[in-house]
Design an enzyme around this catalytic site. Structure first.
Site, PDB file in Angstrom:
ATOM      1  N   LYS A 279     -38.374 -59.126  38.209  1.00 44.77           N
ATOM      2  CA  LYS A 279     -39.211 -58.151  38.907  1.00 44.77           C
ATOM      3  C   LYS A 279     -39.750 -58.585  40.270  1.00 44.77           C
ATOM      4  CE  LYS A 279     -39.686 -54.186  36.983  1.00 44.77           C
ATOM      5  NZ  LYS A 279     -40.186 -52.887  37.438  1.00 44.77           N
TER       6      LYS A 279
ATOM      7  N   ASP B  73     -46.546 -53.621  33.338  1.00 45.99           N
ATOM      8  CA  ASP B  73     -46.483 -54.007  31.931  1.00 45.99           C
ATOM      9  C   ASP B  73     -46.501 -55.523  31.854  1.00 45.99           C
ATOM     10  OD1 ASP B  73     -43.683 -55.163  32.068  1.00 45.99           O
ATOM     11  OD2 ASP B  73     -43.464 -53.193  32.936  1.00 45.99           O
TER      12      ASP B  73
HETATM   13  C1  LIG Z   1     -38.033 -56.962  31.873  1.00 43.69           C
HETATM   14  C2  LIG Z   1     -37.905 -55.598  32.413  1.00 43.69           C
HETATM   15  N1  LIG Z   1     -36.720 -54.994  32.351  1.00 43.69           N
HETATM   16  C3  LIG Z   1     -36.534 -53.746  32.835  1.00 43.69           C
HETATM   17  C4  LIG Z   1     -37.577 -53.050  33.402  1.00 43.69           C
HETATM   18  C5  LIG Z   1     -37.338 -51.649  33.859  1.00 43.69           C
HETATM   19  O1  LIG Z   1     -37.553 -51.442  35.191  1.00 43.69           O
HETATM   20  P1  LIG Z   1     -37.917 -49.982  35.726  1.00 43.69           P
HETATM   21  O2  LIG Z   1     -39.321 -49.688  35.349  1.00 43.69           O
HETATM   22  O3  LIG Z   1     -37.684 -50.069  37.170  1.00 43.69           O
HETATM   23  O4  LIG Z   1     -36.980 -49.032  35.056  1.00 43.69           O
HETATM   24  C6  LIG Z   1     -38.840 -53.646  33.484  1.00 43.69           C
HETATM   25  C7  LIG Z   1     -39.964 -52.955  34.091  1.00 43.69           C
HETATM   26  O5  LIG Z   1     -41.060 -53.425  34.191  1.00 43.69           O
HETATM   27  C8  LIG Z   1     -39.004 -54.949  32.983  1.00 43.69           C
HETATM   28  O6  LIG Z   1     -40.189 -55.576  33.027  1.00 43.69           O
END
Ligand SMILES: Cc1ncc(COP(=O)(O)O)c(C=O)c1O
Length: 399
Positions: free
Chosen positions: A77, A120
């Site tokens: 992220k 999150d």
């Molecule tokens: C580990 C992880 N994977 C995938 C995502 C998904 O990203 P998005 O919210 O851009 O769809 C998040 C989002 O916080 C994440 O923390």
């Protein structure tokens, strides 16, 4: 007798046109990667070739990009938050992104700034990290039920972290309002009317990992036939997919977007052909994907370039965590958290499913398939990781 039972709903996208987006291109991805590659500690994350797993499930290759290795932050992220902050500072101080580094910004910043966001866990950790690198402040809001370990990672980077009593989407609105009152810069990974610039940069920042993966696949002399991308608000999926269809052509890639059934706003929108949000509590173990409102900036691309949408149970992600943590043969071990492991979990769930043949056919998977997955996080909640991988929480068998 116990029965293997995992629910994986797959729908074809009736609204697929293959139309690309001018926002998420190879050119933009390379700008972002060039910035990231100047940051201290930059290294492309590994693209793991899981040969034994591919053989087991009957495809040619399973390639997993391991984002637990990203800048020691255990998730992809930061690529988005750091790049958006960089672009924001370039604009504010008239700096060219192609030459900018954190040093450039540190000497350019005139007054102390505060960056605010909702998370999150992983996005907020990235924003807190970037703010700390730049010597600025960060205020990070988290939805109710957030794991203490994820809070600690953020405060450990010098940011203020507030856990609200609201879900993710309502927390985003609270952050926006509070930031406006205090004159803080909001660095949010979703968009709304009048707030598109920063989320566009965030999404472009994510494509660094896809650009690395393309280089790594070129070095192996392979092209992916399939890509499975997980979605919370869909910013990552749209940013990465936009780049991949620019490189390979939409029609040449079987693209799938996956979500937990408890927060499946992209799946529902895919069925409808227009944004269809989910509200209320979303108690999925995939905390990173527990978002009910689709990012409107990414939606047109997801609608036009995704071949299929999947909504699945939490148990599927748990299976993926166990598969990646306990590899077959000489495959490397990947520590993958709940939101990172969903793609591998889907491959596993399909493999063991009573209707394996039909599901493989539906997904267009066969002995020639080269599947690209992104394990977007490591064990960002160690306690829960162990409960799943050691203690067998969220088992595949029922009865
Ligand atoms: C580990 C992880 N994977 C995938 C995502 C998904 O990203 P998005 O919210 O851009 O769809 C998040 C989002 O916080 C994440 O923390």
């Amino acid at each position: 007798m116990s029965v293997f039972s995992l629910k994986v709903d797959i729908v074809d996208n009736q609204f697929y046109t293959g139309e690309k987006s001018p926002l998420f291109t190879r050119e933009e991805a390379q700008k972002a990667r060039s910035f990231h590659s100047k940051l201290n500690g930059y290294q492309p994350t590994p693209l793991c070739d899981l040969t034994a797993l591919a053989k087991e499930i009957g495809v040619k290759k399973v390639l997993v990009k391991d984002e637990s290795k990203r800048f020691g932050l255990n998730a992809f992220k930061m690529l988005g938050g750091a790049y958006a902050i960089a672009r924001l500072l370039c604009e504010k101080y008239n700096i060219d992104i192609s030459t900018a580094t954190f040093d450039t910004f540190r000497s350019a910043i005139k007054e102390k700034m505060t960056f605010a966001t909702t998370t999150d866990g992983n996005h907020g950790r990235g924003v807190a990290w970037a703010a700390q690198q730049l010597g600025q402040n960060a205020v990070v809001y988290m939805p109710k039920g957030s794991a203490q370990e994820r809070v600690d990672h953020i405060t450990g980077l010098g940011a203020e972290c507030i856990v609200t009593d609201m879900n993710y989407d309502d927390t985003v609105r609270l952050t926006m309002k509070t930031a406006q009152e205090h004159g803080w810069e909001v660095v949010q990974d979703t968009s709304w009317e009048g707030y598109t610039k920063i989320p566009t940069w965030i999404m472009q920042g994510y494509s660094t990992m896809a650009d690395e993966a393309v280089d790594q696949m070129n070095a192996m002399n392979v092209k992916p036939t399939h890509v499975f991308l997980q979605a919370g608000v869909g910013a990552m999926a749209a940013g990465v997919l936009g780049y991949l269809v620019d490189v390979y052509g939409s029609d040449n890639l079987h693209s799938v977007i996956m979500e937990p059934e408890l927060a499946n706003c992209v799946f529902r929108s895919g069925v409808k052909g227009e944004i269809d949000n989910v509200s209320g509590d979303m108690p999925t173990i995939m905390a990173g994907l527990a978002c009910g409102e689709v990012n409107p900036l990414g939606w047109p691309l997801m609608r036009s370039c995704t071949k299929q949408f999947i909504s699945c149970q939490d148990k599927v992600a748990a299976l993926g965590m166990r598969i990646l943590g306990n590899p077959l043969g000489n495959d490397p071990r990947i520590i993958s958290g709940e939101s990172g492991a969903i793609g591998t979990g889907i491959l596993g769930a399909v493999h063991y499913h009573a209707q394996r043949k039909q599901l493989m056919e539906k997904l267009g998977l066969n002995a020639d398939s080269i599947v690209l997955l992104i394990s977007t996080e490591g064990d960002t909640d160690v306690k829960h990781y162990r409960e799943v991988v050691w203690e067998g929480r969220h088992p595949c068998f029922e009865g």
